[in-house]
Design a protein around this motif. Structure first.
Motif, PDB file in Angstrom:
ATOM      1  N   VAL A  42       4.483  13.364   2.517  1.00 23.48           N
ATOM      2  CA  VAL A  42       5.448  12.269   2.468  1.00 23.48           C
ATOM      3  C   VAL A  42       4.671  11.003   2.158  1.00 23.48           C
ATOM      4  CG1 VAL A  42       7.163  10.919   3.714  1.00 23.48           C
ATOM      5  CG2 VAL A  42       6.978  13.387   4.129  1.00 23.48           C
ATOM      6  N   TYR A  43       5.092  10.303   1.140  1.00 17.93           N
ATOM      7  CA  TYR A  43       4.423   9.076   0.721  1.00 17.93           C
ATOM      8  C   TYR A  43       5.211   7.873   1.238  1.00 17.93           C
ATOM      9  CZ  TYR A  43       1.204  11.604  -2.258  1.00 17.93           C
ATOM     10  OH  TYR A  43       0.202  12.436  -2.713  1.00 17.93           O
ATOM     11  N   TYR A  44       4.488   7.001   1.945  1.00 12.98           N
ATOM     12  CA  TYR A  44       5.098   5.820   2.544  1.00 12.98           C
ATOM     13  C   TYR A  44       4.569   4.558   1.880  1.00 12.98           C
ATOM     14  CZ  TYR A  44       6.381   8.927   6.397  1.00 12.98           C
ATOM     15  OH  TYR A  44       6.890   9.945   7.157  1.00 12.98           O
ATOM     16  N   CYS A  45       5.467   3.635   1.664  1.00 10.53           N
ATOM     17  CA  CYS A  45       5.114   2.314   1.183  1.00 10.53           C
ATOM     18  C   CYS A  45       4.979   1.384   2.390  1.00 10.53           C
ATOM     19  CB  CYS A  45       6.211   1.820   0.247  1.00 10.53           C
ATOM     20  SG  CYS A  45       6.010   0.147  -0.352  1.00 10.53           S
ATOM     21  N   TYR A  54      -8.512   2.527  -3.919  1.00 12.91           N
ATOM     22  CA  TYR A  54      -8.050   3.912  -3.997  1.00 12.91           C
ATOM     23  C   TYR A  54      -8.914   4.764  -3.075  1.00 12.91           C
ATOM     24  CZ  TYR A  54      -5.719   2.440  -8.297  1.00 12.91           C
ATOM     25  OH  TYR A  54      -4.937   1.794  -9.213  1.00 12.91           O
ATOM     26  N   THR A  55      -8.283   5.673  -2.384  1.00 10.77           N
ATOM     27  CA  THR A  55      -9.064   6.635  -1.652  1.00 10.77           C
ATOM     28  C   THR A  55      -9.762   7.561  -2.652  1.00 10.77           C
ATOM     29  OG1 THR A  55      -8.990   8.138   0.242  1.00 10.77           O
ATOM     30  CG2 THR A  55      -7.260   8.387  -1.397  1.00 10.77           C
ATOM     31  N   ASP A  56     -10.901   8.094  -2.272  1.00 13.55           N
ATOM     32  CA  ASP A  56     -11.725   8.841  -3.224  1.00 13.55           C
ATOM     33  C   ASP A  56     -10.985  10.005  -3.877  1.00 13.55           C
ATOM     34  OD1 ASP A  56     -14.927   8.521  -1.456  1.00 13.55           O
ATOM     35  OD2 ASP A  56     -13.875   7.182  -2.830  1.00 13.55           O
ATOM     36  N   SER A  57     -10.143  10.667  -3.130  1.00 16.60           N
ATOM     37  CA  SER A  57      -9.512  11.883  -3.644  1.00 16.60           C
ATOM     38  C   SER A  57      -8.514  11.627  -4.771  1.00 16.60           C
ATOM     39  CB  SER A  57      -8.834  12.653  -2.510  1.00 16.60           C
ATOM     40  OG  SER A  57      -7.796  11.872  -1.943  1.00 16.60           O
ATOM     41  N   ARG A  78      -1.576   9.921   9.004  1.00 14.78           N
ATOM     42  CA  ARG A  78      -1.156   9.130   7.860  1.00 14.78           C
ATOM     43  C   ARG A  78      -2.386   8.449   7.278  1.00 14.78           C
ATOM     44  NH1 ARG A  78       4.194   5.525   8.321  1.00 14.78           N
ATOM     45  NH2 ARG A  78       4.847   7.586   9.088  1.00 14.78           N
ATOM     46  N   ASP A  79      -2.677   8.723   6.019  1.00 12.95           N
ATOM     47  CA  ASP A  79      -3.874   8.211   5.367  1.00 12.95           C
ATOM     48  C   ASP A  79      -3.523   7.311   4.193  1.00 12.95           C
ATOM     49  OD1 ASP A  79      -5.416  11.443   5.755  1.00 12.95           O
ATOM     50  OD2 ASP A  79      -5.641   9.664   7.021  1.00 12.95           O
ATOM     51  N   VAL A  80      -4.370   6.327   3.959  1.00 14.45           N
ATOM     52  CA  VAL A  80      -4.152   5.435   2.833  1.00 14.45           C
ATOM     53  C   VAL A  80      -4.413   6.151   1.520  1.00 14.45           C
ATOM     54  CG1 VAL A  80      -6.507   4.547   2.791  1.00 14.45           C
ATOM     55  CG2 VAL A  80      -4.621   3.115   1.969  1.00 14.45           C
ATOM     56  N   VAL A  81      -3.613   5.828   0.522  1.00 14.98           N
ATOM     57  CA  VAL A  81      -3.792   6.374  -0.812  1.00 14.98           C
ATOM     58  C   VAL A  81      -4.284   5.275  -1.760  1.00 14.98           C
ATOM     59  CG1 VAL A  81      -2.661   7.442  -2.791  1.00 14.98           C
ATOM     60  CG2 VAL A  81      -1.993   8.093  -0.454  1.00 14.98           C
ATOM     61  N   ALA A  96       0.832  -1.199   0.000  1.00 10.78           N
ATOM     62  CA  ALA A  96       0.000   0.000   0.000  1.00 10.78           C
ATOM     63  C   ALA A  96       0.864   1.246   0.000  1.00 10.78           C
ATOM     64  CB  ALA A  96      -0.908   0.007   1.225  1.00 10.78           C
ATOM     65  N   TRP A  97       0.267   2.312  -0.458  1.00  9.59           N
ATOM     66  CA  TRP A  97       0.850   3.643  -0.332  1.00  9.59           C
ATOM     67  C   TRP A  97      -0.020   4.444   0.638  1.00  9.59           C
ATOM     68  CZ3 TRP A  97       5.480   5.050  -2.192  1.00  9.59           C
ATOM     69  CH2 TRP A  97       6.042   4.288  -3.215  1.00  9.59           C
ATOM     70  N   PHE A  98       0.635   5.007   1.616  1.00  6.96           N
ATOM     71  CA  PHE A  98       0.009   5.949   2.522  1.00  6.96           C
ATOM     72  C   PHE A  98       0.690   7.297   2.324  1.00  6.96           C
ATOM     73  CE2 PHE A  98      -2.530   3.314   5.456  1.00  6.96           C
ATOM     74  CZ  PHE A  98      -2.101   2.048   5.081  1.00  6.96           C
ATOM     75  N   ARG A  99       0.075   8.339   2.807  1.00  5.39           N
ATOM     76  CA  ARG A  99       0.722   9.646   2.767  1.00  5.39           C
ATOM     77  C   ARG A  99       0.393  10.419   4.020  1.00  5.39           C
ATOM     78  NH1 ARG A  99      -2.618  12.521  -2.233  1.00  5.39           N
ATOM     79  NH2 ARG A  99      -4.656  12.674  -1.182  1.00  5.39           N
TER      80      ARG A  99
END
Length: 124
Positions: free
Chosen positions: A93-96, A60-63, A45-48, A35-38
């Motif tokens: 910041v994007y986290y894997c 995918y998150t809606d945005s 920290r939210d899921v992308v 997953a990618w979070f940001r």
């Protein structure tokens, strides 16, 4: 333990694109979820986006729907996040993240391994 190495962040103008990569190494599995979070300054920290390596299921998150695409290369244990139509609110910041298994989840606590993060800045 699984080591995750992100790359591909940077500074881009509004409407631009970036391709983020995350390579997993170490005690990986044939069935995994990545997953990618940001996380933006002062925010949680939210899921992308999320992908299951064995089922191909994505979330995918809606945005970001219609703008971002998550994909993976199982042979290389690598996940990608193609971002297009970037907006200032995508700055973060994007986290894997990685977990063993096939079922996708958006809950950060269920991921066992995390990368160090890669900064994405979208200039208006």
């Amino acid at each position: 333990q699984v080591q995750l190495a992100e790359s591909g962040g940077g500074l881009v103008q509004v409407g631009g694109s970036l391709r983020l990569s995350c390579a997993a190494s170490g005690r990986t599995s044939s069935k995994y979820v990545m997953a990618w979070f940001r996380q933006a300054p002062g925010k949680e920290r939210d899921v992308v986006a999320v992908i299951s390596s064995s089922t191909g299921t994505t979330y995918y998150t809606d945005s970001v729907k219609g703008r971002f695409t998550i994909s993976n290369d199982n042979a290389k244990n690598t996940v990608f996040l193609q971002t297009t139509g970037l907006k200032p609110e995508d700055t973060a910041v994007y986290y894997c993240a990685w977990k063993r298994g096939a079922i996708i989840t958006t809950t950060p606590a269920l991921y066992t391994d995390w990368g160090q993060g890669t900064q994405v800045n979208v200039a208006s």
